[in-house]
Design a protein around this motif. Structure first.
Motif, PDB file in Angstrom:
ATOM      1  N   ALA A  68       0.807  -1.223   0.000  1.00 18.19           N
ATOM      2  CA  ALA A  68       0.000   0.000   0.000  1.00 18.19           C
ATOM      3  C   ALA A  68       0.837   1.268   0.000  1.00 18.19           C
ATOM      4  O   ALA A  68       0.299   2.351  -0.246  1.00 18.19           O
ATOM      5  CB  ALA A  68      -0.929   0.010   1.212  1.00 18.19           C
ATOM      6  N   ASP A  69       2.142   1.162   0.266  1.00 18.67           N
ATOM      7  CA  ASP A  69       2.940   2.368   0.406  1.00 18.67           C
ATOM      8  C   ASP A  69       4.280   2.205  -0.286  1.00 18.67           C
ATOM      9  O   ASP A  69       4.773   1.078  -0.499  1.00 18.67           O
ATOM     10  CB  ASP A  69       3.174   2.679   1.883  1.00 18.67           C
ATOM     11  CG  ASP A  69       3.233   4.171   2.159  1.00 18.67           C
ATOM     12  OD1 ASP A  69       3.658   4.924   1.256  1.00 18.67           O
ATOM     13  OD2 ASP A  69       2.847   4.592   3.266  1.00 18.67           O
ATOM     14  N   ASN A 106      -1.760   8.542  -5.170  1.00 22.01           N
ATOM     15  CA  ASN A 106      -2.654   8.790  -4.045  1.00 22.01           C
ATOM     16  C   ASN A 106      -2.405   7.717  -2.987  1.00 22.01           C
ATOM     17  O   ASN A 106      -2.631   6.530  -3.244  1.00 22.01           O
ATOM     18  CB  ASN A 106      -4.121   8.741  -4.496  1.00 22.01           C
ATOM     19  CG  ASN A 106      -4.447   9.821  -5.502  1.00 22.01           C
ATOM     20  OD1 ASN A 106      -3.968  10.943  -5.406  1.00 22.01           O
ATOM     21  ND2 ASN A 106      -5.276   9.484  -6.486  1.00 22.01           N
ATOM     22  N   GLY A 108      -3.530   6.241   0.484  1.00 23.81           N
ATOM     23  CA  GLY A 108      -4.610   6.248   1.468  1.00 23.81           C
ATOM     24  C   GLY A 108      -5.943   6.644   0.871  1.00 23.81           C
ATOM     25  O   GLY A 108      -6.016   7.401  -0.090  1.00 23.81           O
ATOM     26  N   ARG A 109      -7.014   6.131   1.459  1.00 26.23           N
ATOM     27  CA  ARG A 109      -8.361   6.395   0.968  1.00 26.23           C
ATOM     28  C   ARG A 109      -8.695   7.879   1.005  1.00 26.23           C
ATOM     29  O   ARG A 109      -9.329   8.408   0.101  1.00 26.23           O
ATOM     30  CB  ARG A 109      -9.364   5.605   1.819  1.00 26.23           C
ATOM     31  CG  ARG A 109     -10.818   5.822   1.476  1.00 26.23           C
ATOM     32  CD  ARG A 109     -11.220   5.157   0.190  1.00 26.23           C
ATOM     33  NE  ARG A 109     -11.030   3.719   0.237  1.00 26.23           N
ATOM     34  CZ  ARG A 109     -11.465   2.880  -0.724  1.00 26.23           C
ATOM     35  NH1 ARG A 109     -12.093   3.366  -1.775  1.00 26.23           N
ATOM     36  NH2 ARG A 109     -11.236   1.602  -0.629  1.00 26.23           N
ATOM     37  N   SER A 111      -6.908  10.356   0.471  1.00 25.21           N
ATOM     38  CA  SER A 111      -6.259  11.111  -0.607  1.00 25.21           C
ATOM     39  C   SER A 111      -7.007  10.992  -1.927  1.00 25.21           C
ATOM     40  O   SER A 111      -6.683  11.680  -2.887  1.00 25.21           O
ATOM     41  CB  SER A 111      -4.821  10.612  -0.792  1.00 25.21           C
ATOM     42  OG  SER A 111      -4.821   9.315  -1.367  1.00 25.21           O
ATOM     43  N   ALA A 113      -7.611   7.724  -3.268  1.00 22.41           N
ATOM     44  CA  ALA A 113      -7.256   6.440  -3.886  1.00 22.41           C
ATOM     45  C   ALA A 113      -8.470   5.534  -3.935  1.00 22.41           C
ATOM     46  O   ALA A 113      -9.061   5.208  -2.906  1.00 22.41           O
ATOM     47  CB  ALA A 113      -6.132   5.775  -3.098  1.00 22.41           C
ATOM     48  N   ASP A 116      -6.868   1.577  -2.308  1.00 26.76           N
ATOM     49  CA  ASP A 116      -5.806   2.057  -1.430  1.00 26.76           C
ATOM     50  C   ASP A 116      -4.900   0.959  -0.899  1.00 26.76           C
ATOM     51  O   ASP A 116      -3.872   1.251  -0.283  1.00 26.76           O
ATOM     52  CB  ASP A 116      -6.396   2.856  -0.267  1.00 26.76           C
ATOM     53  CG  ASP A 116      -7.370   2.037   0.563  1.00 26.76           C
ATOM     54  OD1 ASP A 116      -7.805   0.970   0.098  1.00 26.76           O
ATOM     55  OD2 ASP A 116      -7.697   2.477   1.679  1.00 26.76           O
ATOM     56  N   SER A 117      -5.247  -0.307  -1.141  1.00 29.73           N
ATOM     57  CA  SER A 117      -4.445  -1.401  -0.608  1.00 29.73           C
ATOM     58  C   SER A 117      -3.313  -1.822  -1.534  1.00 29.73           C
ATOM     59  O   SER A 117      -2.417  -2.561  -1.129  1.00 29.73           O
ATOM     60  CB  SER A 117      -5.332  -2.619  -0.315  1.00 29.73           C
ATOM     61  OG  SER A 117      -5.933  -3.091  -1.516  1.00 29.73           O
TER      62      SER A 117
END
Length: 204
Positions: A68-69, A106, A108-109, A111, A113, A116-117
């Motif tokens: 996710a990141d 993006n 996180g939700r 932002s 996205a 987001d996962s």
């Protein structure tokens, strides 16, 4: 400062009818690239067209790893992600001749996205005057070209560019260097991909 307004996307963002499984993980395993609008596969990431585009030629650059990141990516995957971004911008310029781009991630939700996962990078081609009154007042987005037609144009360019696409890296500071590999293509053929190897450790 100019703002890119896309209110027609809100219905998608707020939709509760989202698939349970990750669509990026699912689509990339199906090996049906044309049906899934996958344009190019590299060693650690792939390029796919957005099924809900902000604009014609809206692409997503996505790692195979379900993370996710950015800080969860291994260095080679992060390098591949941005090398594919450069390749995609070049392909879009050759195929669609945009006047500019919006490029971003993006996280996180909150932002914005939609998924987001699973990390993904957006490339949105821009043309002067490409946002008009239709989406603002009628919630209707005018797309000048069918997704299938855009896909065929871009696929040809990606295939041509992919023959020489290499992820570049130096050796002076111990970063990854690029090597070329032949891996099975998504539709059963064989395609040139880029693998990464670490340079030998320096001896004191």
């Amino acid at each position: 400062m100019k703002v890119l307004w896309a209110p027609w996307r809100m219905a998608y963002i707020q939709s509760s009818r989202k698939p349970v499984a990750c669509i990026f993980c699912t689509k990339v395993r199906e090996r049906r690239d044309s049906a899934n609008l996958i344009l190019y596969r590299s060693r650690h990431a792939f390029v796919v067209m957005n099924l809900f585009p902000y604009n014609t030629g809206h692409l997503l650059i996505t790692p195979y790893a379900h993370v996710a990141d950015l800080d969860a990516l291994i260095p080679e995957a992060a390098l591949d992600l941005f090398a594919l971004t450069n390749l995609s911008v070049k392909a879009l310029r050759l195929a669609l001749h945009p006047e500019g781009f919006n490029i971003g991630i993006n996280l996180g939700r909150v932002s914005g996205a939609g998924i987001d996962s699973h990390l993904h990078l957006h490339i949105v081609p821009r043309w002067n005057g490409d946002t008009n009154f239709m989406p603002l007042f009628s919630e209707v987005r005018v797309m000048p070209e069918h997704l299938g037609a855009t896909y065929r144009k871009l696929r040809q360019v990606f295939r041509r560019l992919g023959q020489d696409a290499v992820v570049e890296g130096g050796t002076s500071n111990g970063t990854a260097t690029a090597t070329r590999r032949r891996l099975p293509g998504p539709d059963g053929g064989r395609r040139t991909h880029t693998g990464l190897r670490r340079p030998p450790a320096k001896r004191s």
